[in-house]
Design a protein around this motif. Sequence first.
Motif, PDB file in Angstrom:
ATOM      1  N   TYR B  41       0.840  -1.197   0.000  1.00 39.91           N
ATOM      2  CA  TYR B  41       0.000   0.000   0.000  1.00 39.91           C
ATOM      3  C   TYR B  41       0.874   1.246   0.000  1.00 39.91           C
ATOM      4  CZ  TYR B  41      -3.895  -3.032   1.121  1.00 39.91           C
ATOM      5  OH  TYR B  41      -4.850  -4.006   1.061  1.00 39.91           O
ATOM      6  N   THR B  43       0.505   5.420   0.441  1.00 37.15           N
ATOM      7  CA  THR B  43      -0.412   6.473   0.884  1.00 37.15           C
ATOM      8  C   THR B  43       0.222   7.829   0.607  1.00 37.15           C
ATOM      9  OG1 THR B  43      -0.993   5.025   2.687  1.00 37.15           O
ATOM     10  CG2 THR B  43      -1.777   7.269   2.846  1.00 37.15           C
ATOM     11  N   GLU B  77      -7.480   2.173  -3.462  1.00 40.23           N
ATOM     12  CA  GLU B  77      -8.311   1.635  -2.375  1.00 40.23           C
ATOM     13  C   GLU B  77      -9.208   2.701  -1.779  1.00 40.23           C
ATOM     14  OE1 GLU B  77      -8.882  -1.452  -0.939  1.00 40.23           O
ATOM     15  OE2 GLU B  77      -7.946  -2.055  -2.821  1.00 40.23           O
ATOM     16  N   VAL B  85      -5.020   6.260  -1.302  1.00 41.09           N
ATOM     17  CA  VAL B  85      -4.343   5.012  -0.927  1.00 41.09           C
ATOM     18  C   VAL B  85      -4.312   4.133  -2.175  1.00 41.09           C
ATOM     19  CG1 VAL B  85      -4.331   2.997   0.576  1.00 41.09           C
ATOM     20  CG2 VAL B  85      -5.156   5.183   1.448  1.00 41.09           C
ATOM     21  N   ALA B  87      -2.961   0.592  -4.016  1.00 39.52           N
ATOM     22  CA  ALA B  87      -2.565  -0.773  -3.681  1.00 39.52           C
ATOM     23  C   ALA B  87      -2.184  -1.520  -4.946  1.00 39.52           C
ATOM     24  CB  ALA B  87      -3.709  -1.481  -2.965  1.00 39.52           C
TER      25      ALA B  87
END
Lengths: 385, 106
Positions: B41, B43, B77, B85, B87
Motif C-alpha cells: 500500500y 499512501t 483503495e 491510498v 494498492a
Amino acid sequence: MKPNVWMADRISFRVQGKNVQRFLNTAVEQGIRLDHLRWETDGFTARGAGRDLSKLEDLAQKGNWTFSVFQRKGPGIPLERLLDHPGILLGGVLFFLLLGLMSRFIWTIDFGSMDVETQNRMRSLLYDCQIYEGAWVDDSKLKTAQDTVSQQSDVFGWITLNFTDGCLFIENTDAEYQNIKKEAPMQPLYAKESGEIVAVEPESGFSLVVPGQSVEKGQLLVDVVRLDRDGNEIRQGASGKIVGRVEKSYTASQPLRVQQLILTGASEIKQQLFCLGRVWSQQHENQGEQGLSQVEWLPLHLGRLNLPAMIRCETIWLQQEQTIVYSQEQAQALAFRNCRQQLYAEYPDAVIESEQRAATVEGEQAVCTVTYRFCSNIASYEDWK
Amino acid sequence: MKLQNRKTNHNRTAKASLRGMMLQLPREFYRLPDFELRGGYLTTDGCRRVLNFEPEKVCLDMGDFTVTFYGAELRIESYAGKRLVLAGQIETIAFQNKWGKPKHET
C-alpha cells in the motif's frame, strides 16, 4: 421516501465513458469519498456512501458518463421493504401504543405462594375493591385494597400489593399466633357451680380448697390476700383452674314441624365478563332468588399470554322454604344435641362422665332434659352468690 | 604520518555529519507532498488529481510535479480530498515536472 433510505446504505457503482478520470477528480473535489476503485474497460467501478448518490448521478449526467449502481449494502433494503408494507409498521406502532396505554389495566395477578382457598378469599376481597383482571387500577384503588387486605390479620401477618406494568404482585407472610399470658388480676376466683373438687391447679393466688372437698356455688376458691406471721397482708393475683365434678341439667325443645330453607338441587349460573374496565353480564330469568352462592374466577389467557380480562362465574344453588316434619325420635335426638351444645357453650372443657336423659312430647314439640355429670373448670372471677 | 592524516579525515567527516544533522532543511521541503509505502500500500496526502488510472499504470498530479506508478494489479483503495491510498504491485515510480522533463526515476 427512497432517497432517505439510500442515505444509510453503501453503494457500489460503475462509471463508463470518455475520460472517466475527470469524473473521479470532480467527485473527490466535491467532497465525496470513494473506495475500492477498480479499473474496467471504458470506465471504473467504485464504492461510496448512499448519501452521495444524488451528487454522483448529477455529475455523471453533466459529463455524459454512464452511471449505474450495481450493489447496495446496509439497512436501506429491509427498510424499503418495510415501507412498502406500511401495515406492518403501523401495527408495530399500534402494538406499543396499546401496550403503553393498557399498562394501567391488570393483566395478571400473581398470588405468590398462597394456597387455593386463600387465593379465593383474596380474590373476593380484591373484587370488593374493584380489583381484578381487566380492571383499571390507580393509586387510590390500590391504597383502598391495601388497607382492606391488611385488616385480615387472622390470615396474613404482613401483606403488600405491588402493581407494575399490568401485573399485580401480592406478597404476604402467614399470620403467626403467640399466646401472651396476661397478668393475673387482683380478683379472687369463685365456684361457678356446686360440686366436688377433683383437681386444684392454681397458677397464682392462694388456694382455699383441696381435692375431694365439696364446694357450693359462689364459694371462694382462690383468694388474692393472705396474712403473714406478722399479720401483714400479702397480695397476689388469682389465676388457674379448679376442676370440679358437677351435676347439671339442661333442657331443650325441638318442634316436630319446622319451616326451613332447603336446597332444591337446581342451580343458576351467572357469568360476568370483565375486560378493559368494562363489564358484560349474562341475562338471567330467575333473578332475586335465594340460594347458596359459589364464586369461581376464570382469568383469560391466550396460550401463555395473559389477557386483561376475567370471567366471574357465580353458581347459585337455589333454596326454597319448606316444612320439615320430624319424627319423634328425630326431634328428640335434635333436642338432645341442643342440650349438649348448651353444656359445651357453658363449659367448653367439660369431660362428661355420665348423663341421664328424659324426653317427652308436648303438643307439637319434643322436650328433652339431660342431667350431665361432668368434670370441668368451675373457677370464675364472677361472684355467683 | 599516515596515522595522523587518517585521524584528521575522520574528524572532518564527524564534524560534517554533525553539521548536517543540525542543518535546517529548505522551507519548500515541508510543502512537498510525501509518500508512505507500507507493504503493498502506498499512501499520499498531496494528490490533486488522478491523471491516469489503469491496472498497469497510475499517474497522479501532485501539484508541481506528476508521479507515475508502474506495476501490476494497481488499484485505488481509497480517495478522499487529497488523501489517496494506492494498492497493488508497484514496480517503478517515475517523477516528472509539469514541463515534461523527467525529474528522476526509482
